[in-house]
Design an enzyme around this catalytic site. Sequence first.
Site, PDB file in Angstrom:
ATOM      1  N   ARG A 123     -12.233   4.841  -6.654  1.00 14.11           N
ATOM      2  CA  ARG A 123     -11.175   4.559  -5.703  1.00 14.11           C
ATOM      3  C   ARG A 123      -9.805   4.953  -6.269  1.00 14.11           C
ATOM      4  NH1 ARG A 123     -10.772  -0.967  -2.091  1.00 14.11           N
ATOM      5  NH2 ARG A 123     -13.029  -0.764  -2.199  1.00 14.11           N
TER       6      ARG A 123
ATOM      7  N   GLY B  73       1.702  -2.985  -1.064  1.00  5.88           N
ATOM      8  CA  GLY B  73       0.702  -3.775  -1.772  1.00  5.88           C
ATOM      9  C   GLY B  73       0.387  -3.095  -3.092  1.00  5.88           C
TER      10      GLY B  73
ATOM     11  N   GLU C 231       5.208  -5.365  -3.181  1.00  2.00           N
ATOM     12  CA  GLU C 231       4.112  -6.267  -3.534  1.00  2.00           C
ATOM     13  C   GLU C 231       4.516  -7.712  -3.252  1.00  2.00           C
ATOM     14  OE1 GLU C 231       0.883  -5.854  -4.585  1.00  2.00           O
ATOM     15  OE2 GLU C 231       0.786  -8.043  -4.554  1.00  2.00           O
TER      16      GLU C 231
ATOM     17  N   GLU D  99       6.256  -7.946   6.006  1.00  2.00           N
ATOM     18  CA  GLU D  99       6.919  -8.321   7.243  1.00  2.00           C
ATOM     19  C   GLU D  99       8.414  -8.603   7.050  1.00  2.00           C
ATOM     20  OE1 GLU D  99       4.212  -9.547   5.955  1.00  2.00           O
ATOM     21  OE2 GLU D  99       2.629  -8.993   7.372  1.00  2.00           O
TER      22      GLU D  99
ATOM     23  N   GLU E 194      -3.384   0.925  -0.532  1.00  2.00           N
ATOM     24  CA  GLU E 194      -4.809   0.693  -0.747  1.00  2.00           C
ATOM     25  C   GLU E 194      -5.106  -0.645  -0.093  1.00  2.00           C
ATOM     26  OE1 GLU E 194      -8.169  -0.361  -1.277  1.00  2.00           O
ATOM     27  OE2 GLU E 194      -7.249  -1.446  -2.934  1.00  2.00           O
TER      28      GLU E 194
ATOM     29  N   GLU F  89      -9.591  -9.011   4.647  1.00  2.00           N
ATOM     30  CA  GLU F  89      -8.256  -9.128   4.037  1.00  2.00           C
ATOM     31  C   GLU F  89      -7.201  -8.990   5.120  1.00  2.00           C
ATOM     32  OE1 GLU F  89      -7.463  -6.384   0.789  1.00  2.00           O
ATOM     33  OE2 GLU F  89      -9.550  -6.413   0.145  1.00  2.00           O
TER      34      GLU F  89
HETATM   35 CA   LIG Z   1      -8.230  -3.596  -1.155  1.00  2.00          CA
END
Ligand SMILES: [Ca+2]
Lengths: 289, 289
Positions: B50, B74, B97, B126, B140, B149
């Site tokens: 990944r 993120g 993050e 947000e 990701e 999630e």
């Molecule tokens: Ca993930």
Amino acid sequence: KQDVEDSYLNQGVKEDTSEDTSEDPWQDEEYFGSYGTLRLQLEMLSDRARTEAYRQVILTNSAPLKGKVVMDLGCGTGVISLFCARLAQPKAVYAVEASSIAEHTETLVRQNGCEEVVTVFQGRAEELELPGTVDILISEWMGNCLLFEFMVESVLQARDRWLREGGMMWPSGASLCLVPCQALDYYTERMVFWEQPYGLDFTALQSLAQSEFFSRPRFSHLLKPEDCLATPCDVITLDMLTLHVTDLEKLRGQFTFIVEKAGTFHGFTSWFRVQFQSLERDKTTLELL
Amino acid sequence: KQDVEDSYLNQGVKEDTSEDTSEDPWQDEEYFGSYGTLRLQLEMLSDRARTEAYRQVILTNSAPLKGKVVMDLGCGTGVISLFCARLAQPKAVYAVEASSIAEHTETLVRQNGCEEVVTVFQGRAEELELPGTVDILISEWMGNCLLFEFMVESVLQARDRWLREGGMMWPSGASLCLVPCQALDYYTERMVFWEQPYGLDFTALQSLAQSEFFSRPRFSHLLKPEDCLATPCDVITLDMLTLHVTDLEKLRGQFTFIVEKAGTFHGFTSWFRVQFQSLERDKTTLELL
Ligand SMILES: [Ca+2]
Ligand SMILES: [Ca+2]
């Protein structure tokens, strides 16, 4: 004494790749609830070395077990009780279980044709009411680091109330073993990893990694013999016939290790060893590592 | 398109031997807390396939990335942002993050000499306030079954607020794949097991076993190609440029499988596939399975 140390060290417990995500299920709030009941039972039953050791003890003691009254404390599915009833001829087996699996145990007893001999008692050991005393108290009470779960306390209470004078405890003795060891793969994956992942310098995360991955005991660690840095030692040894509940509060152990081998000391590995004394004097004591 | 299906199927995710004991950590209450932060980051970083896919996308697009403004939503440890800064010459990278790992991300950015390019923003997507719009939104966000999630919602909101007209999303597309399969080992260990453990009849526990082990999805299942009973199909396909948050509530997929192979149908396995469209028209789209 039967020594199976090497086989234990090699086969041991399955490597738990996600170890830190799962709490020890036995420490769970739901201990006596129904969720996850079968998972815990399957864990014990799938531990072939452990279950087979109990089977072996019963098999090798089948002659002296004849006519005896047995208590199987924390019987779970009743596998040990069924071993007693099928491999020996006890007068009665009291299968005691606090968790809801007990509701199924009775069915299993019937389905295996043992209802004449095995009686299931659902309830906590402390509140137990049995028809009378027992000759043998058998229990699979050992947890991580031997004493986690603290079921040993219930075992001692049950012993004091229900084991007849001169009766037998199985296991009859237990030891907590300790050895300084290296754990290079585990350490590399979680500490060395940050040195240069994908060509980046992530060493700043190493102190966080240390506290996140190395500040709590790791259960289900597979120890290879070559990773032991010294000769293992028994830190605590319990005689299940004479041990008192009050002793548990002041258990202390001493250890000295002489490291005569090169390696990196990453921590200590602990495991337990239990002995099953034969019902016949001078006969072999079975040992489970 | 680069097809790596077979390698995915074989290598896949590590077999999780204790799967049911561990909840998906991302579903955790502590999602934004500090405990376990590093474990989650290590999980992503250790998934070499990944992480390498993101690295590859940046590397193959390094020319068109020059002078661009990138948002890494993120960002975790900031690995993707660092790839951008080190493998290309973007004008700026906004590393966003929400969790407490962000406190460390800044250090990592400095330690890798990228502080001129990468700026860390700690906070939820947000409530994000950026210096301006971005040319590329990279994230990701994929979880179990692609959408668990539900981070995708934050990604879409960030896109609507901060991605410039004509900007690029990475991944640009995502599909949820499904295949009917057999899982004989898993089924045997948890269902067939009760038929005759240690010579006993424990079949009475099979219905309990079924509800305990087979009523919830099992994460991290390693699917072997030979266990697929039909050709996998894409049940849901998302275009990350045009998808709306409201679409997520009414996602529906259809599937038809033609089983032309003998085997036992134990369930469905699902996984995801994402595409990264090249910044240059007509160039290869990278795909991660
Ligand atoms: Ca993930
Ligand atoms: Ca135990």
